[in-house]
Design a protein around this motif. Structure first.
Motif, PDB file in Angstrom:
ATOM      1  N   MET A   1     -96.095  32.816 -36.367  1.00 44.18           N
ATOM      2  CA  MET A   1     -96.609  32.502 -35.033  1.00 44.18           C
ATOM      3  C   MET A   1     -97.008  31.017 -34.967  1.00 44.18           C
ATOM      4  O   MET A   1     -97.568  30.492 -35.930  1.00 44.18           O
ATOM      5  CB  MET A   1     -97.839  33.379 -34.753  1.00 44.18           C
ATOM      6  N   THR A   2     -96.694  30.382 -33.867  1.00 43.81           N
ATOM      7  CA  THR A   2     -97.085  28.976 -33.681  1.00 43.81           C
ATOM      8  C   THR A   2     -98.592  28.838 -33.777  1.00 43.81           C
ATOM      9  O   THR A   2     -99.346  29.624 -33.207  1.00 43.81           O
ATOM     10  CB  THR A   2     -96.616  28.501 -32.289  1.00 43.81           C
ATOM     11  N   SER A   3     -99.019  27.813 -34.509  1.00 40.93           N
ATOM     12  CA  SER A   3    -100.460  27.601 -34.698  1.00 40.93           C
ATOM     13  C   SER A   3    -100.875  26.232 -34.167  1.00 40.93           C
ATOM     14  O   SER A   3    -100.274  25.206 -34.509  1.00 40.93           O
ATOM     15  CB  SER A   3    -100.795  27.715 -36.189  1.00 40.93           C
ATOM     16  N   ILE A   4    -101.891  26.251 -33.325  1.00 42.18           N
ATOM     17  CA  ILE A   4    -102.380  25.036 -32.672  1.00 42.18           C
ATOM     18  C   ILE A   4    -103.817  24.762 -33.111  1.00 42.18           C
ATOM     19  O   ILE A   4    -104.635  25.681 -33.161  1.00 42.18           O
ATOM     20  CB  ILE A   4    -102.330  25.221 -31.131  1.00 42.18           C
ATOM     21  N   LEU A   5    -104.100  23.502 -33.406  1.00 43.58           N
ATOM     22  CA  LEU A   5    -105.478  23.072 -33.646  1.00 43.58           C
ATOM     23  C   LEU A   5    -105.968  22.306 -32.421  1.00 43.58           C
ATOM     24  O   LEU A   5    -105.303  21.357 -31.981  1.00 43.58           O
ATOM     25  CB  LEU A   5    -105.548  22.162 -34.875  1.00 43.58           C
ATOM     26  N   ILE A   6    -107.109  22.713 -31.888  1.00 39.24           N
ATOM     27  CA  ILE A   6    -107.764  21.919 -30.840  1.00 39.24           C
ATOM     28  C   ILE A   6    -108.947  21.226 -31.495  1.00 39.24           C
ATOM     29  O   ILE A   6    -109.857  21.877 -32.015  1.00 39.24           O
ATOM     30  CB  ILE A   6    -108.227  22.784 -29.655  1.00 39.24           C
TER      31      ILE A   6
ATOM     32  N   HIS B   1    -101.087  23.876 -39.357  1.00 40.86           N
ATOM     33  CA  HIS B   1    -100.856  24.047 -37.922  1.00 40.86           C
ATOM     34  C   HIS B   1     -99.558  23.351 -37.529  1.00 40.86           C
ATOM     35  O   HIS B   1     -99.052  22.501 -38.262  1.00 40.86           O
ATOM     36  CB  HIS B   1    -102.035  23.471 -37.121  1.00 40.86           C
ATOM     37  N   ASP B   2     -99.076  23.695 -36.345  1.00 41.31           N
ATOM     38  CA  ASP B   2     -97.812  23.117 -35.878  1.00 41.31           C
ATOM     39  C   ASP B   2     -98.019  21.945 -34.926  1.00 41.31           C
ATOM     40  O   ASP B   2     -97.079  21.200 -34.634  1.00 41.31           O
ATOM     41  CB  ASP B   2     -96.991  24.204 -35.178  1.00 41.31           C
TER      42      ASP B   2
ATOM     43  N   ALA C   1     -98.664  22.508 -22.763  1.00 42.61           N
ATOM     44  CA  ALA C   1     -97.773  21.367 -23.044  1.00 42.61           C
ATOM     45  C   ALA C   1     -97.332  21.384 -24.503  1.00 42.61           C
ATOM     46  O   ALA C   1     -96.151  21.198 -24.816  1.00 42.61           O
ATOM     47  CB  ALA C   1     -98.488  20.061 -22.705  1.00 42.61           C
ATOM     48  N   LEU C   2     -98.302  21.621 -25.397  1.00 40.22           N
ATOM     49  CA  LEU C   2     -97.982  21.624 -26.832  1.00 40.22           C
ATOM     50  C   LEU C   2     -97.108  22.822 -27.184  1.00 40.22           C
ATOM     51  O   LEU C   2     -96.111  22.674 -27.917  1.00 40.22           O
ATOM     52  CB  LEU C   2     -99.289  21.629 -27.637  1.00 40.22           C
ATOM     53  N   ALA C   3     -97.447  23.991 -26.677  1.00 43.55           N
ATOM     54  CA  ALA C   3     -96.639  25.181 -26.966  1.00 43.55           C
ATOM     55  C   ALA C   3     -95.210  24.979 -26.473  1.00 43.55           C
ATOM     56  O   ALA C   3     -94.249  25.386 -27.129  1.00 43.55           O
ATOM     57  CB  ALA C   3     -97.268  26.413 -26.326  1.00 43.55           C
ATOM     58  N   GLY C   4     -95.075  24.319 -25.327  1.00 48.46           N
ATOM     59  CA  GLY C   4     -93.728  24.026 -24.804  1.00 48.46           C
ATOM     60  C   GLY C   4     -92.961  23.106 -25.727  1.00 48.46           C
ATOM     61  O   GLY C   4     -91.776  23.330 -26.000  1.00 48.46           O
ATOM     62  N   LEU C   5     -93.639  22.092 -26.253  1.00 42.27           N
ATOM     63  CA  LEU C   5     -92.976  21.167 -27.183  1.00 42.27           C
ATOM     64  C   LEU C   5     -92.528  21.879 -28.449  1.00 42.27           C
ATOM     65  O   LEU C   5     -91.514  21.522 -29.051  1.00 42.27           O
ATOM     66  CB  LEU C   5     -93.963  20.057 -27.610  1.00 42.27           C
ATOM     67  N   LEU C   6     -93.324  22.866 -28.860  1.00 44.10           N
ATOM     68  CA  LEU C   6     -93.062  23.541 -30.137  1.00 44.10           C
ATOM     69  C   LEU C   6     -92.100  24.712 -29.992  1.00 44.10           C
ATOM     70  O   LEU C   6     -91.645  25.269 -30.998  1.00 44.10           O
ATOM     71  CB  LEU C   6     -94.390  24.047 -30.740  1.00 44.10           C
ATOM     72  N   ALA C   7     -91.801  25.094 -28.754  1.00 45.28           N
ATOM     73  CA  ALA C   7     -90.930  26.246 -28.542  1.00 45.28           C
ATOM     74  C   ALA C   7     -89.511  25.905 -28.983  1.00 45.28           C
ATOM     75  O   ALA C   7     -89.040  24.795 -28.739  1.00 45.28           O
ATOM     76  CB  ALA C   7     -90.942  26.639 -27.071  1.00 45.28           C
ATOM     77  N   PRO C   8     -88.826  26.860 -29.622  1.00 50.35           N
ATOM     78  CA  PRO C   8     -87.452  26.606 -30.035  1.00 50.35           C
ATOM     79  C   PRO C   8     -86.609  26.201 -28.830  1.00 50.35           C
ATOM     80  O   PRO C   8     -86.748  26.793 -27.755  1.00 50.35           O
ATOM     81  CB  PRO C   8     -86.981  27.957 -30.595  1.00 50.35           C
ATOM     82  N   GLY C   9     -85.820  25.156 -29.013  1.00 49.24           N
ATOM     83  CA  GLY C   9     -84.954  24.702 -27.918  1.00 49.24           C
ATOM     84  C   GLY C   9     -85.657  23.897 -26.863  1.00 49.24           C
ATOM     85  O   GLY C   9     -85.089  23.634 -25.808  1.00 49.24           O
ATOM     86  N   ALA C  10     -86.923  23.489 -27.140  1.00 50.82           N
ATOM     87  CA  ALA C  10     -87.666  22.703 -26.144  1.00 50.82           C
ATOM     88  C   ALA C  10     -86.989  21.360 -25.935  1.00 50.82           C
ATOM     89  O   ALA C  10     -86.444  20.779 -26.865  1.00 50.82           O
ATOM     90  CB  ALA C  10     -89.098  22.504 -26.623  1.00 50.82           C
ATOM     91  N   SER C  11     -87.027  20.870 -24.713  1.00 55.40           N
ATOM     92  CA  SER C  11     -86.470  19.540 -24.470  1.00 55.40           C
ATOM     93  C   SER C  11     -87.468  18.731 -23.649  1.00 55.40           C
ATOM     94  O   SER C  11     -88.423  19.264 -23.120  1.00 55.40           O
ATOM     95  CB  SER C  11     -85.142  19.631 -23.753  1.00 55.40           C
TER      96      SER C  11
END
Ligand code: DQA
Length: 148
Positions: free
Chosen positions: A1-6, A68-69, A138-148
């Motif tokens: 699972m994608t992991s984000i640090l705030i 984290h990613d 915004a970050l989850a979008g950048l990290l999503a596979p195939g994000a552009s």
């Protein structure tokens, strides 16, 4: 699972009672729980931290690599002063979304300069606590596979 640090910098622990005319009345704990609810909704893992100390923030950025990613960073006043934070971000291979509650560009001239911006994927500012959720998306979008 994608992991984000705030990651939150100096004085953000005072949110809720600090200059409410600028930063509002929402506490950092309330922001954290909104972020946790949003993380569950979008299916990401979330770590949430705050420090008043520049070196501790540098350490947190280093330690995020491998754990984290990506990072959502509200560096507070260090945004405008810290070459060390800029170098830390440049030194790890992680996307960073720069975040501010207030619109730093509409405030004092010294807040217009950001040492984070040149090494960030992008910047979100001026939307108050909602900015945290916007930055997560915004970050989850950048990290999503195939994000552009
Ligand atoms: C801030 C803006 C900074 O200029 C200030 O020093 C902060 C908070 C914000 O979230 O609006 O501490 O990062």
């Amino acid at each position: 699972m994608t992991s984000i640090l705030i990651l939150n910098g100096p004085n953000l622990n005072l949110l809720g009672r600090r200059q409410p005319e600028v930063y509002g009345r929402t506490t950092l704990a309330e922001i954290e729980s909104r972020c946790r609810a949003h993380a569950a909704a979008i299916g990401v893992d979330l770590a949430f931290a705050q420090s008043n100390h520049e070196g501790a923030l540098v350490d947190a950025i280093h330690e995020a690599a491998g754990r984290h990613d990506g990072i959502v960073l509200n560096a507070g006043a260090y945004t405008h002063t810290s070459v060390a934070l800029m170098d830390a971000i440049a030194g790890v291979d992680l996307p960073v979304v720069e975040l501010h509650l207030s619109n730093i560009h509409a405030r004092e001239a010294f807040r217009h300069k950001s040492y984070i911006a040149p090494v960030a994927a992008g910047q979100i500012c001026g939307f108050g606590p909602r900015g945290y959720v916007l930055a997560m998306d915004a970050l989850a979008g950048l990290l999503a596979p195939g994000a552009s």
